[in-house]
Design a protein around this motif. Structure first.
Motif, PDB file in Angstrom:
ATOM      1  N   GLU A  60      53.419  45.282  54.890  1.00 49.90           N
ATOM      2  CA  GLU A  60      52.621  46.182  55.723  1.00 49.90           C
ATOM      3  C   GLU A  60      51.685  47.041  54.893  1.00 49.90           C
ATOM      4  N   ILE A  61      52.177  47.519  53.758  1.00 50.33           N
ATOM      5  CA  ILE A  61      51.355  48.273  52.803  1.00 50.33           C
ATOM      6  C   ILE A  61      51.447  47.545  51.482  1.00 50.33           C
ATOM      7  N   ILE A  62      50.302  47.328  50.851  1.00 48.95           N
ATOM      8  CA  ILE A  62      50.258  46.643  49.568  1.00 48.95           C
ATOM      9  C   ILE A  62      49.722  47.610  48.520  1.00 48.95           C
ATOM     10  N   ILE A  63      50.490  47.783  47.462  1.00 53.72           N
ATOM     11  CA  ILE A  63      50.063  48.613  46.342  1.00 53.72           C
ATOM     12  C   ILE A  63      49.512  47.665  45.286  1.00 53.72           C
ATOM     13  N   LEU A  64      48.251  47.846  44.948  1.00 48.23           N
ATOM     14  CA  LEU A  64      47.542  46.920  44.064  1.00 48.23           C
ATOM     15  C   LEU A  64      47.277  47.572  42.720  1.00 48.23           C
ATOM     16  N   PHE A  65      47.734  46.910  41.664  1.00 47.98           N
ATOM     17  CA  PHE A  65      47.511  47.390  40.299  1.00 47.98           C
ATOM     18  C   PHE A  65      47.241  46.173  39.430  1.00 47.98           C
ATOM     19  N   ILE A  66      45.988  45.757  39.423  1.00 49.21           N
ATOM     20  CA  ILE A  66      45.573  44.574  38.672  1.00 49.21           C
ATOM     21  C   ILE A  66      44.456  44.994  37.727  1.00 49.21           C
ATOM     22  N   PRO A  67      44.552  44.583  36.451  1.00 48.58           N
ATOM     23  CA  PRO A  67      43.469  44.914  35.525  1.00 48.58           C
ATOM     24  C   PRO A  67      42.127  44.406  36.056  1.00 48.58           C
ATOM     25  N   ARG A  68      41.110  45.175  35.825  1.00 51.58           N
ATOM     26  CA  ARG A  68      39.786  44.854  36.347  1.00 51.58           C
ATOM     27  C   ARG A  68      39.354  43.428  36.025  1.00 51.58           C
ATOM     28  N   GLU A  69      39.646  42.986  34.816  1.00 47.75           N
ATOM     29  CA  GLU A  69      39.202  41.643  34.406  1.00 47.75           C
ATOM     30  C   GLU A  69      39.896  40.531  35.198  1.00 47.75           C
ATOM     31  N   ASP A  70      41.014  40.837  35.860  1.00 46.48           N
ATOM     32  CA  ASP A  70      41.749  39.842  36.645  1.00 46.48           C
ATOM     33  C   ASP A  70      41.542  39.992  38.150  1.00 46.48           C
ATOM     34  N   LEU A  71      40.790  41.005  38.580  1.00 42.49           N
ATOM     35  CA  LEU A  71      40.674  41.308  40.007  1.00 42.49           C
ATOM     36  C   LEU A  71      40.124  40.150  40.834  1.00 42.49           C
ATOM     37  N   GLU A  72      38.997  39.601  40.435  1.00 39.95           N
ATOM     38  CA  GLU A  72      38.354  38.583  41.269  1.00 39.95           C
ATOM     39  C   GLU A  72      39.242  37.363  41.454  1.00 39.95           C
ATOM     40  N   ILE A  73      39.829  36.864  40.385  1.00 37.13           N
ATOM     41  CA  ILE A  73      40.695  35.684  40.480  1.00 37.13           C
ATOM     42  C   ILE A  73      41.933  36.009  41.308  1.00 37.13           C
ATOM     43  N   SER A  74      42.551  37.158  41.049  1.00 32.05           N
ATOM     44  CA  SER A  74      43.765  37.537  41.782  1.00 32.05           C
ATOM     45  C   SER A  74      43.486  37.709  43.273  1.00 32.05           C
ATOM     46  N   ILE A  75      42.399  38.358  43.613  1.00 29.98           N
ATOM     47  CA  ILE A  75      42.071  38.591  45.021  1.00 29.98           C
ATOM     48  C   ILE A  75      41.674  37.292  45.716  1.00 29.98           C
ATOM     49  N   ASP A  76      40.998  36.397  44.998  1.00 33.23           N
ATOM     50  CA  ASP A  76      40.651  35.091  45.578  1.00 33.23           C
ATOM     51  C   ASP A  76      41.890  34.309  45.989  1.00 33.23           C
ATOM     52  N   ASN A  77      43.014  34.551  45.309  1.00 34.24           N
ATOM     53  CA  ASN A  77      44.248  33.818  45.579  1.00 34.24           C
ATOM     54  C   ASN A  77      45.113  34.470  46.666  1.00 34.24           C
TER      55      ASN A  77
END
Length: 177
Positions: A60-77
């Motif tokens: 229901e709530i997602i806490i996101l802590f991903i290094p900036r350099e990995d954001l696009e790939i991680s979010i695409d997945n």
């Protein structure tokens, strides 16, 4: 309530511990692997599970802590995040343009917001004091956590969630990028 954590650090693990203590089901995923988290998750109790990123994203709530350099790939997945409340934790309490800006001129939270336009991204600002994982809730009495976002319902959910963690949530309603 199910709380998904995608990416781990001191702050997200503190949120996970507090959420588990408060009775929330906590789903932790680290895109770089969860092997190093097994012992930590076991110490947090039965409400904590190590899961895939896909499973954590269903919360229901997602806490996101991903290094900036990995954001696009991680979010695409990630699966469809329409209407999800995303707490983006990569935000310092101060807003120095030179600190937050990158080559593109976007903060990492602005990048997350642009990559997840149908989600409700709420910036959650790091506490001034470094949080610690502890079984003694008295050491965590009402630390102020600041947050900002555009969606009133998502911000209300964040406020309620922070209160269950024994934080005092402060809405920076007048926050300007």
């Amino acid at each position: 309530m199910k709380i998904g954590i995608i990416g781990t650090g001191f702050i997200t693990l503190d949120y996970a511990h507090r959420a588990a203590e408060s009775g929330h089901e906590v789903l932790i995923s680290n895109p770089r692997g969860t092997n190093t988290l097994k012992e930590i998750a076991q110490k947090m109790g039965k409400n904590v599970k190590l899961v895939s990123t896909q499973e954590a994203a269903e919360a229901e709530i997602i806490i996101l802590f991903i290094p900036r350099e990995d954001l696009e790939i991680s979010i695409d997945n990630l699966p469809d995040m329409t209407g999800k409340t995303i707490l983006h934790t990569n935000n310092p309490i101060f807003n120095l343009k030179s600190f937050l800006s990158t080559v593109s001129g976007q903060s990492s939270c602005d990048l997350v917001t642009s990559l997840l336009p149908a989600a409700h991204v709420v910036k959650i600002f790091n506490a001034i004091e470094q949080p610690t994982i502890s079984n003694d809730r008295k050491t965590h009495e009402k630390t102020k956590i600041f947050y900002a976002g555009d969606n009133r319902r998502a911000k209300n959910n964040v406020k309620v969630f922070l209160e269950t963690l024994n934080f005092s949530g402060v809405d920076l309603a007048g926050y300007v990028n």
